[in-house]
Write an enzyme that holds these catalytic residues in place. Structure first.
Site, PDB file in Angstrom:
ATOM      1  N   MET A  30       7.173  46.289  53.789  1.00 12.66           N
ATOM      2  CA  MET A  30       6.671  47.444  53.035  1.00 12.66           C
ATOM      3  C   MET A  30       6.290  47.003  51.617  1.00 12.66           C
ATOM      4  SD  MET A  30       8.628  50.781  54.386  1.00 12.66           S
ATOM      5  CE  MET A  30      10.104  50.637  53.424  1.00 12.66           C
ATOM      6  N   LEU A  33       7.548  42.592  47.362  1.00 14.30           N
ATOM      7  CA  LEU A  33       8.059  41.368  47.982  1.00 14.30           C
ATOM      8  C   LEU A  33       8.921  40.565  47.022  1.00 14.30           C
ATOM      9  CD1 LEU A  33       4.819  40.275  49.863  1.00 14.30           C
ATOM     10  CD2 LEU A  33       6.705  41.679  50.708  1.00 14.30           C
ATOM     11  N   HIS A  34       9.856  39.829  47.598  1.00  9.52           N
ATOM     12  CA  HIS A  34      10.746  38.955  46.818  1.00  9.52           C
ATOM     13  C   HIS A  34      11.099  37.758  47.686  1.00  9.52           C
ATOM     14  CE1 HIS A  34      13.734  40.871  49.303  1.00  9.52           C
ATOM     15  NE2 HIS A  34      13.322  42.054  48.875  1.00  9.52           N
ATOM     16  N   HIS A  37      11.604  37.934  51.502  1.00  7.28           N
ATOM     17  CA  HIS A  37      10.385  38.041  52.315  1.00  7.28           C
ATOM     18  C   HIS A  37       9.710  36.679  52.460  1.00  7.28           C
ATOM     19  CE1 HIS A  37      10.572  42.294  50.670  1.00  7.28           C
ATOM     20  NE2 HIS A  37      10.456  42.518  51.963  1.00  7.28           N
ATOM     21  N   GLY A 148      14.100  40.568  59.600  1.00 11.18           N
ATOM     22  CA  GLY A 148      15.258  40.028  58.887  1.00 11.18           C
ATOM     23  C   GLY A 148      16.556  40.621  59.403  1.00 11.18           C
ATOM     24  N   LYS A 150      19.100  41.312  57.621  1.00 15.59           N
ATOM     25  CA  LYS A 150      19.762  42.230  56.679  1.00 15.59           C
ATOM     26  C   LYS A 150      19.757  43.655  57.258  1.00 15.59           C
ATOM     27  CE  LYS A 150      18.105  43.977  52.774  1.00 15.59           C
ATOM     28  NZ  LYS A 150      18.400  45.431  52.741  1.00 15.59           N
ATOM     29  N   ASP A 151      18.635  44.036  57.852  1.00 19.20           N
ATOM     30  CA  ASP A 151      18.554  45.346  58.533  1.00 19.20           C
ATOM     31  C   ASP A 151      18.986  45.131  59.970  1.00 19.20           C
ATOM     32  OD1 ASP A 151      17.212  47.120  56.462  1.00 19.20           O
ATOM     33  OD2 ASP A 151      15.867  45.407  56.517  1.00 19.20           O
ATOM     34  N   ARG A 188      15.081  47.466  47.061  1.00 14.26           N
ATOM     35  CA  ARG A 188      15.746  48.615  46.428  1.00 14.26           C
ATOM     36  C   ARG A 188      16.759  48.178  45.373  1.00 14.26           C
ATOM     37  NH1 ARG A 188      15.060  51.192  51.872  1.00 14.26           N
ATOM     38  NH2 ARG A 188      13.784  53.044  51.483  1.00 14.26           N
TER      39      ARG A 188
HETATM   40  O1  PAF Z   1      12.124  46.540  57.171  1.00 11.76           O
HETATM   41  C1  PAF Z   1      11.093  47.070  56.696  1.00 11.76           C
HETATM   42  O2  PAF Z   1      10.574  46.676  55.641  1.00 11.76           O
HETATM   43  C2  PAF Z   1      10.436  48.220  57.453  1.00 11.76           C
HETATM   44  O3  PAF Z   1      11.386  49.022  58.060  1.00 11.76           O
HETATM   45  C3  PAF Z   1       9.387  47.745  58.458  1.00 11.76           C
HETATM   46  C4  PAF Z   1       9.993  46.924  59.582  1.00 11.76           C
HETATM   47  C5  PAF Z   1       8.309  46.928  57.751  1.00 11.76           C
HETATM   48  C6  PAF Z   1       8.709  48.967  59.100  1.00 11.76           C
HETATM   49  O4  PAF Z   1       8.071  49.756  58.145  1.00 11.76           O
END
Ligand code: PAF
Length: 284
Positions: A30, A33-34, A37, A148, A150-151, A188
């Site tokens: 989204m 970036l850092h 990413h 990633g 992290k999620d 964030r």
């Molecule tokens: O992890 C994220 O940045 C978002 O949830 C993703 C996978 C790009 C979907 O919008």
């Protein structure tokens, strides 16, 4: 690095690469970036051509969440991606992703898992994520995609989505990139005040502490979760949850056939909702 916005452009480029026998890997983001990413992009690059998509997806934010204030800076993001050697930046507009608008969308949803953990606190979130990632995969038609760790919950859900829908894409798990003090990097984190930023690494420290107790043989999972949540609250966090789950599928922790668990948490610190996780047990 090419920058394109439309399905026709991205697909034509992918067709050329695949025609030349090159593997194409997508890293959906989204933006904002850092380094984390860039680590995902480098991992993707080991397999051939890399596409990074940037799209702040409205359908994964509920009303009142941070969609409007989510940081957007395409030029700075493009500079970072160029430096990292990314081949193509796909930056579609809302009309490219959702050509009929946002009402009466065709949705993709992984039931059950999407209502658990973060989904219990953000009930529409994961349906938004799966609905957009399915579209991004179909728009770009890559050989592989990187998500990633992290999620963690997102990764498990998206892996299940690709399997259930027979989407012919290899899912590659990216590492968690941390600051020196252990805080998981996140777009964030920039919502944190200086004082909150000093407190924030305690989230990771608490998850590691919980994981160490599991590795030492403790199996009172509800007790461990409660203890960690209490300690986070004492430190100034407002935890949404701390949970111990089976690492493979986020099932209940009592029986873990692989002997691996994951300790996950989401906690508010000021106006930032932080998430993190630590895998523990055999093979971690
Ligand atoms: O992890 C994220 O940045 C978002 O949830 C993703 C996978 C790009 C979907 O919008």
């Amino acid at each position: 690095m090419r920058i394109v916005t439309t399905k026709a452009e991205v697909r034509a480029q992918v067709r050329r690469w695949r025609g030349a026998g090159e593997k194409v890997t997508l890293v959906p983001t989204m933006g904002a970036l850092h380094k984390a990413h860039m680590d995902l992009a480098r991992l993707a690059g080991a397999g051939g051509r890399v596409i990074v998509s940037i799209f702040v997806n409205p359908t994964q934010f509920a009303p009142g969440e941070d969609f409007e204030r989510y940081p957007r800076n395409l030029d700075a993001d493009a500079d970072l991606l160029r430096e990292a050697g990314v081949d193509l930046l796909f930056a579609p507009g809302q009309e490219d992703v959702y050509p009929r608008g946002l009402d009466d969308l065709t949705r993709v949803e992984v039931p059950g898992l999407s209502a658990d953990l973060c989904g219990a606190h953000r009930p529409t979130h994961f349906a938004g994520v799966t609905s957009v990632v399915a579209r991004l995969l179909l728009l770009t038609l890559p050989d592989a995609v990187v998500f990633g760790r992290k999620d963690y919950q997102q990764l498990v859900i998206l892996r299940r989505m690709t399997e259930d829908l027979h989407i012919p894409v290899e899912v590659i798990e990216g590492p968690i990139t941390r600051e020196k003090d252990g805080l998981a990097m996140s777009s964030r984190n920039r919502y944190l005040t200086e004082a909150e930023r000093r407190t924030a690494p305690l989230l990771h420290a608490e998850l590691r502490r919980c994981a160490a107790r599991i590795e030492a043989g403790e199996r009172d999972f509800p007790g461990l979760e409660e203890d960690a949540a209490d300690r986070l609250a004492e430190a100034g966090f407002a935890p949404d949850y701390v949970a111990v789950r089976r690492a493979g599928d986020l099932g209940p922790p009592a029986v873990s056939p692989t002997g691996e668990w994951v300790v996950l948490a989401a906690a508010w610190l000021g106006s930032a909702r932080l998430i993190d996780n630590v895998v523990c047990g055999a093979g971690s």
